[in-house]
Design an enzyme around this catalytic site. Sequence first.
Site, PDB file in Angstrom:
ATOM      1  N   PRO A 153     -13.156   3.056  85.867  1.00 19.00           N
ATOM      2  CA  PRO A 153     -12.548   3.392  84.602  1.00 19.00           C
ATOM      3  C   PRO A 153     -12.933   4.787  84.159  1.00 19.00           C
ATOM      4  O   PRO A 153     -14.103   5.149  84.158  1.00 19.00           O
ATOM      5  CB  PRO A 153     -13.124   2.347  83.645  1.00 19.00           C
ATOM      6  N   GLU A 154     -11.920   5.535  83.787  1.00 18.47           N
ATOM      7  CA  GLU A 154     -12.123   6.856  83.215  1.00 18.47           C
ATOM      8  C   GLU A 154     -11.740   6.763  81.741  1.00 18.47           C
ATOM      9  O   GLU A 154     -11.489   5.667  81.243  1.00 18.47           O
ATOM     10  CB  GLU A 154     -11.265   7.886  83.963  1.00 18.47           C
ATOM     11  N   HIS A 209     -19.034 -12.921  89.056  1.00 18.35           N
ATOM     12  CA  HIS A 209     -19.587 -11.603  88.698  1.00 18.35           C
ATOM     13  C   HIS A 209     -19.602 -11.356  87.185  1.00 18.35           C
ATOM     14  O   HIS A 209     -19.581 -10.212  86.755  1.00 18.35           O
ATOM     15  CB  HIS A 209     -18.823 -10.458  89.375  1.00 18.35           C
ATOM     16  N   ARG A 242     -19.410  -4.749  91.498  1.00 15.62           N
ATOM     17  CA  ARG A 242     -20.330  -3.836  92.212  1.00 15.62           C
ATOM     18  C   ARG A 242     -21.613  -3.553  91.442  1.00 15.62           C
ATOM     19  O   ARG A 242     -22.545  -2.985  91.991  1.00 15.62           O
ATOM     20  CB  ARG A 242     -19.599  -2.522  92.535  1.00 15.62           C
TER      21      ARG A 242
END
Length: 276
Positions: free
Chosen positions: A2-3, A92, A112
Amino acid sequence: MPELPEVETVVRDLRPHLTGCRIASVEVGKKKLRRPWSAAWNTLIVGQTIREVRRRGKWIVMALEPPQSLLAHLGMTGQLTVAPATEPRANHTHVVLGLDGAGQELRFRDSRRFGSMTLFPDDASLERFFETAKLGPEPFDLDAKSWPPRIATTKRNLKAVLLDQRVVSGVGNIYADEMLWLARLHPGRIARTLTRTEANRLRRVMVEVLTRAIERRGSTIRDYVGGSGLKGGYQEEFRVYGRTGKPCPRCRAAIVETRLAGRSSHYCPKCQPSGE
DNA sequence: ATAGGCGCCTGCTGGC
DNA sequence: TGCCAGCAGGCGCCTA
């Protein structure tokens, strides 16, 4: 992943669900994120109210009342969503804040685990954190006077400069490539060789690309979802990112992929001349 | 000051 | 068809 546009979308989605909500419970998984969650924080935040949700660069700030701040970063695969507590949690899912009221909960999911969630005890300590990181200005706050000098001395290439959160905050690999294409600037171009006109052209397209991407709720390539679980749509408008070998939308030349600043970089060899 | 490399993780895929 | 090296939207640390 995400930016700025993705983080902004998450914040806008979460805001109506979280503002004014009281945190009723905290559950934290065993696996560690980029920054560890301290067990002592659980009792500090239970019973507190979320005063506001805002974005700074790629960081998400949830300000509490009395003053404390939860700070989240989504890393590459982070997701911050509000869902009914009865809905099954995806794998997760590392942090869950139960919310008083409508039976909903805030979930932090990150396969991750490059993302993080941490607590700052007051506003000053959060500000110190941003200062220590030397987090640069928001792209929307740059102006024609301050921006050109900001990049006028560095010998680094434009791609590296745009990715440096100290220069300007919120830009990542996708939007850097898209911005440079729109500004007709080669990603390998040394920043200090830009004329003031070119630098300001870059500044204007930064705002243009980010504004449009926010309108489309960000880009989803694989994992990204907004705060309500919806995917983004800006990936449909990519001009160069992930389009290696495909025609440039402006001149039909084949898009080239190379490596700069350790990241894949996509550009049009004809529209974005290297300047020799 | 800056470039480059590595490490942190999991999951997917392209090329054999 | 199946396998696995390599790569992915980020970032911080180390070395040279």
